[in-house]
Motif scaffolding. Structure first.
Motif: not given
Ligand SMILES: Cc1cc2nc3c(=O)[nH]c(=O)nc-3n(C[C@H](O)[C@H](O)[C@H](O)COP(=O)(O)OP(=O)(O)OC[C@H]3O[C@@H](n4cnc5c(N)ncnc54)[C@H](O)[C@@H]3O)c2cc1C
Length: 397
Positions: A133-149
């Motif tokens: 769920s954090a991964a799917a949320d681009s506002g979270s730290e994890l989501g942001g990192r993944l979106a940038d990758a």
């Protein structure tokens, strides 16, 4: 190019180092708070050994390796030896390219090897779990990192959360082989250590097998394998130490002493393989056990995790756009899947020899191991064991 690697195990650390050497910026997210000190003894040979040599980490691995002369099987009632596997002859069967390594030592060598990458190119974040769920949320730290990758590598082991997010529930992909395995290390048992220092001893028993060996730092390690169906199945409410005591209690007195000191959360998991039709979606790819677990019966899971990650990064490392990455991920699967399938087949064949389901197969294993002291049988048996299956406690004969 930026990559996020989930999991700092064998596949994750190898992927991170190799990508960084190919010019990538890599963040590794690991759920555990730090490298794990607990673990089990592994045979390290085959394709991962070759990869380790190419990576230049073999000298360091040799330094931390254990010297195991033989694996002894003992009668659990009398403690007398029934058969043995000569490790030097195994080593010969794989041209000396075999090391006995504790899992944490292998992990630490891979971690140290990140220093070969350009300064600052790999950042390992401990205590940083992947969560869908954090991964799917681009506002979270994890989501942001993944979106940038540009690339996400799911190297988070056999119960991979990345796989679940990509392809669904693990029951579709994790194929249990009917056994469970447990392992832990205890401190403060100097008499047991004195008895088992430099030895690797397994009970020669049906349906459950207990192993014990002394480590160089004075600790003693337990390795326990058992058939679920023959041992009253698995009660989900029973904690692991209670279950292990129930299954193994009274089997052999040194094991009883190990069981007395079983930690609250030992490694205790299903022995399984992972089979799934695709290993990647878009720029997210699975590596290691999450997509290719061969099981401890194949004795090469760590080796395969390292070798597979090396191939993945060799093909993806030079890519500089999404289309090239997608094409490279397809190529990895095309080349690597047949190799995995061969090891998995060998692992499945080894199940009944690894843990005999009846007395007939126990005696057969004993006979074959004894006969392997004859030169002709020896060559066949050794090649068969080294060909696809684990050495300690598991022979492919
Ligand atoms: C008892 C036993 C004996 C074995 N013997 C051998 C042997 O003799 N030879 C051999 O080659 N192999 C052996 N293996 C197999 C080998 O240990 C595995 O195949 C290998 O560790 C797989 O590497 P991996 O990197 O895919 O996964 P792992 O080594 O399991 O690493 C996965 C990492 O991901 C982390 N993680 C998990 N979930 C998350 C999350 N949500 N977020 C972030 N991080 C996460 C975990 O904490 C872990 O650090 C054995 C296994 C067992 C259990």
């Amino acid at each position: 190019m930026r990559a996020v690697v989930i999991g700092a195990g064998m596949a994750g650390l190898t992927s991170a180092r190799q990508l960084a050497l190919a010019g990538w910026e890599v963040d590794v997210l690991e759920r555990a708070d730090g490298p794990r000190a607990d673990g089990y003894m592994m045979d390290f040979f085959g394709l991962g050994f070759d990869a380790a040599e190419r990576m230049g980490i073999l000298p360091r691995l040799r330094e931390v390796a254990y010297r195991i002369g033989e694996v002894e099987y003992v009668d659990a009632r009398t403690g007398k030896r029934t058969a043995s596997i000569d490790y030097d002859r195994f080593a010969e069967a794989v041209d000396g390219r075999l090391l006995s390594l504790m899992r944490p030592d292998l992990e630490l060598v891979l971690l140290d090897a990140l220093a070969d990458a350009p300064d600052g190119s790999v950042r390992v974040h401990y205590g940083a779990p992947y969560d869908a769920s954090a991964a799917a949320d681009s506002g979270s730290e994890l989501g942001g990192r993944l979106a940038d990758a540009d690339l996400v590598v799911g190297a988070d082991g056999i119960h991979s959360s990345v796989r679940e997010a990509l392809f669904g529930d693990e029951t579709q992909f994790v194929q249990p082989l009917g056994l469970r395995a447990a392992a832990y290390v205890i401190d403060g048992a100097p008499d047991l250590h004195a008895e088992f220092d430099g030895r690797f001893v397994l009970t020669d028993t049906v349906d459950r097998q207990a192993g014990i060996y002394g480590l160089r730092d004075g600790r003693v390690a337990a390795f326990l394998a058992y058939r679920e169906d023959a041992n009253d199945g698995l009660d989900p409410h029973e904690d692991a130490p209670t279950r292990l005591r129930r299954v193994f209690g009274g089997l052999w007195h040194p094991i009883d002493r190990l069981l007395e000191r079983c930690p609250p959360h030992p490694y205790d998991d299903v022995v399984a393989q992972v089979v799934l039709p695709r290993w990647h979606r878009g720029s997210t790819v699975l590596a290691g056990d999450g997509c290719q677990a061969v099981s401890l019966l194949a004795g090469q899971g760590a080796s395969m995790a390292i070798a597979g990650a090396e191939l993945l990064t060799e093909l993806v490392g030079p890519c500089r756009d999404a289309d090239a990455i997608e094409a490279a991920l397809g190529e990895v699967e095309r080349r690597w899947r047949p190799v995995v399938e061969e090891k998995q087949a060998a692992g499945r064949r080894a199940a009944n020899t690894f843990l005999p389901p009846d007395r007939f197969r126990l005696l057969l294993r004993r006979w074959v191991l004894r006969a392997s002291s004859l030169p002709v049988v020896d060559a066949l048996v050794m090649r068969s064991i080294a060909g696809g299956t684990g050495l300690k406690g598991g022979t492919g004969i």
